[in-house]
Design an enzyme around this catalytic site. Structure first.
Site, PDB file in Angstrom:
ATOM      1  CE1 TYR A   1     -29.418 -36.208  -9.966  1.00  0.00           C
ATOM      2  CE2 TYR A   1     -28.196 -34.947  -8.325  1.00  0.00           C
ATOM      3  CZ  TYR A   1     -28.700 -36.153  -8.788  1.00  0.00           C
ATOM      4  OH  TYR A   1     -28.481 -37.296  -8.061  1.00  0.00           O
TER       5      TYR A   1
ATOM      6  CE  LYS B   1     -23.706 -37.260 -13.034  1.00  0.00           C
ATOM      7  NZ  LYS B   1     -23.685 -38.254 -11.984  1.00  0.00           N
TER       8      LYS B   1
ATOM      9  NE  ARG C   1     -10.489 -31.644   7.346  1.00  0.00           N
ATOM     10  CZ  ARG C   1      -9.982 -30.723   8.201  1.00  0.00           C
ATOM     11  NH1 ARG C   1      -9.900 -29.452   7.869  1.00  0.00           N
ATOM     12  NH2 ARG C   1      -9.559 -31.102   9.388  1.00  0.00           N
TER      13      ARG C   1
ATOM     14  CG  ASP D   1     -24.638 -28.304 -12.819  1.00  0.00           C
ATOM     15  OD1 ASP D   1     -23.846 -28.810 -13.640  1.00  0.00           O
ATOM     16  OD2 ASP D   1     -25.167 -28.969 -11.896  1.00  0.00           O
TER      17      ASP D   1
HETATM   18  O1  P1T Z   1     -23.803 -37.215  -8.507  1.00  0.00           O
HETATM   19  P1  P1T Z   1     -22.930 -36.051  -8.166  1.00  0.00           P
HETATM   20  O2  P1T Z   1     -21.522 -36.176  -8.626  1.00  0.00           O
HETATM   21  O3  P1T Z   1     -23.035 -35.652  -6.719  1.00  0.00           O
HETATM   22  O4  P1T Z   1     -23.477 -34.795  -9.035  1.00  0.00           O
HETATM   23  C1  P1T Z   1     -24.718 -34.181  -8.835  1.00  0.00           C
HETATM   24  C2  P1T Z   1     -25.177 -33.557 -10.130  1.00  0.00           C
HETATM   25  C3  P1T Z   1     -25.015 -32.200 -10.310  1.00  0.00           C
HETATM   26  N1  P1T Z   1     -25.395 -31.586 -11.451  1.00  0.00           N
HETATM   27  C4  P1T Z   1     -25.940 -32.280 -12.461  1.00  0.00           C
HETATM   28  C5  P1T Z   1     -26.352 -31.564 -13.714  1.00  0.00           C
HETATM   29  C6  P1T Z   1     -26.094 -33.658 -12.360  1.00  0.00           C
HETATM   30  O5  P1T Z   1     -26.617 -34.320 -13.400  1.00  0.00           O
HETATM   31  C7  P1T Z   1     -25.716 -34.335 -11.160  1.00  0.00           C
HETATM   32  C8  P1T Z   1     -25.892 -35.790 -10.971  1.00  0.00           C
HETATM   33  N2  P1T Z   1     -26.739 -36.391 -11.895  1.00  0.00           N
HETATM   34  C9  P1T Z   1     -27.040 -37.722 -11.943  1.00  0.00           C
HETATM   35  C10 P1T Z   1     -26.568 -38.633 -11.094  1.00  0.00           C
HETATM   36  C11 P1T Z   1     -27.958 -38.119 -13.038  1.00  0.00           C
HETATM   37  O6  P1T Z   1     -28.061 -39.316 -13.373  1.00  0.00           O
HETATM   38  O7  P1T Z   1     -28.590 -37.225 -13.599  1.00  0.00           O
END
Ligand code: P1T
Length: 393
Positions: free
Chosen positions: A109, A206, A57, A181
């Site tokens: 988001y 992503k 961890r 972000d």
């Molecule tokens: O899904 P996750 O890995 O927890 O990420 C969250 C997140 C954070 N910042 C941005 C700009 C994001 O687009 C996302 C997650 N977004 C999607 C799942 C979506 O389809 O827009």
């Protein structure tokens, strides 16, 4: 013979994507690819002695390689990998204490808005959501309790921009941490740390991983002080990614610059095509000359990427297109090699209050495209046949 560490060389991004943080000479066999250290713990040679690894961890060599690699790509000095983008954002917000105030962009988001308003407000954090396209709005929202400014740029899904350099200057003068972000742009197209931001977060789910087979997140910073706290939070809260996911993400990153070039190439062509299409009312893409912040986009980004939002005028038309594409798959998420189509109002941003959605133009008629790396003409043909199915313009 020890190979010169790639990070000791003055390298450019594409070289760093392939090599940074990966040290074959440290592996007993000299494996060129970082091994998957699929272990939860490490043998200690004697009581009170260890090789820097006590428990997985806290540290794992595969995760270390990913963290070094991501830090090198963003021009940061410290990297922390997390089990999801939300876990990364959560860790950054845990730098704060009850009573602290955060200014957040009003278009982020949906999950980012949700953790702030539905989880962390209960712990005494206070959030103001402002339109950060105008830095004057950020300045006006500052209070003596403001400790952090959190922005997405470009935003999900309205493709609005924040002037990172201006935001960083404002934050630095007030001793406020600026968090960017950078999920949509990636370090290939935008370099928040070079523009003055102290912290960058990513959903590595992503573009960074790029193959829609891992959920992950990361936090990168240049601040030794914040890094010490983030390392503590990462270990204390424990939202760490497993070694296989770190390895897959490392593999994905090797092609990040190549993939982003193609996402960007196709994104520009498809955005222009959509802008001229009679059935599309409005296109949101910072690469189009009529995007209200196109000039800023040209200044702070080196490309515009593959995310495009289209206003189709009604929920019925949005539904017809989302259901009608054959190459673009209807799905949450973005940034993979395959093209996806989504309906933000009912999917990624359903947790954002409707009034707030509508105020920013996130209507029921909006669809969001994540343009993959398939053939551009095939993608246009797919969108064309789906748009034709919506009936007369
Ligand atoms: O899904 P996750 O890995 O927890 O990420 C969250 C997140 C954070 N910042 C941005 C700009 C994001 O687009 C996302 C997650 N977004 C999607 C799942 C979506 O389809 O827009």
């Amino acid at each position: 013979m020890t190979r010169v560490l790639p990070e000791d060389l003055d390298t450019r991004l594409a070289t760093r994507a392939v090599h940074a943080g990966q040290r074959p000479e440290e592996d007993p066999a000299g494996a060129i690819m970082t091994p998957i250290y699929q272990t939860s713990t490490y043998q200690q040679p004697a009581l009170g002695e260890h090789k820097g690894f006590e428990y997985a961890r806290t540290r794992n060599p595969t995760r270390d390689a990913l963290e070094r690699n991501l830090a090198a790509l963003e021009g940061a000095t410290h990297g922390f990998a997390f089990a999801s983008g939300m876990a990364a954002t959560d860790a950054v917000l845990r730098l704060l204490s009850s009573g602290d105030h955060v200014i957040c962009g009003d278009n982020v988001y949906g999950g980012t808005h949700r953790i702030m308003t539905m989880v962390l407000e209960r712990f005494g954090l206070d959030f103001s959501f402002v339109d950060t396209r105008d830095i004057g709005n950020v300045e006006a929202a500052l209070t003596e309790r403001t400790k952090m400014v959190f922005v997405e740029t470009p935003t999900n899904p309205m493709m609005r921009l924040t002037d990172i350099r201006a935001a960083a200057e404002l934050c630095r003068a007030r001793d406020v941490v600026l968090v960017v972000d950078n999920t949509f742009a990636t370090p290939v197209l935008q370099r928040p740390i070079e523009l003055g931001a102290e912290v960058v977060v990513h959903s590595t789910t992503k573009y960074i991983n790029g193959h829609s087979d891992v959920v992950g997140g990361a936090v990168l910073t240049t601040s030794d002080d914040l890094a010490e706290q983030l390392g503590f939070i990462q270990n204390a809260a424990g939202a760490v990614p497993g070694p296989l996911d770190c390895w897959l993400t490392l593999r994905g990153i090797k092609t990040l610059p190549v993939r982003m070039a193609q996402h960007d190439r196709s994104g520009r062509v498809i955005a222009q095509w959509a802008a001229e299409h009679p059935k599309v009312e409005r296109v949101y893409y910072p690469g189009l000359p009529d995007h209200p912040q196109h000039e800023l986009a040209c200044r702070q980004m080196s490309g515009f990427g593959g995310m495009i939002s289209l206003e189709l005028g009604s929920l019925e038309r949005a539904r017809a297109v989302a259901n009608g594409t054959r190459l673009f798959a209807l799905a949450e998420s973005l940034g993979g090699v395959e093209s996806l189509i989504g309906h933000p109002a009912s999917m990624t941003h359903a947790s954002v209050p409707k009034a707030m959605r509508e105020e920013m133009g996130l209507s029921d008629g909006l669809i969001r495209l994540s343009v993959g790396i398939e053939d551009t003409e095939d993608l246009i043909a797919d969108l064309e046949q789906a748009l034709q199915a919506t009936g007369a313009a």
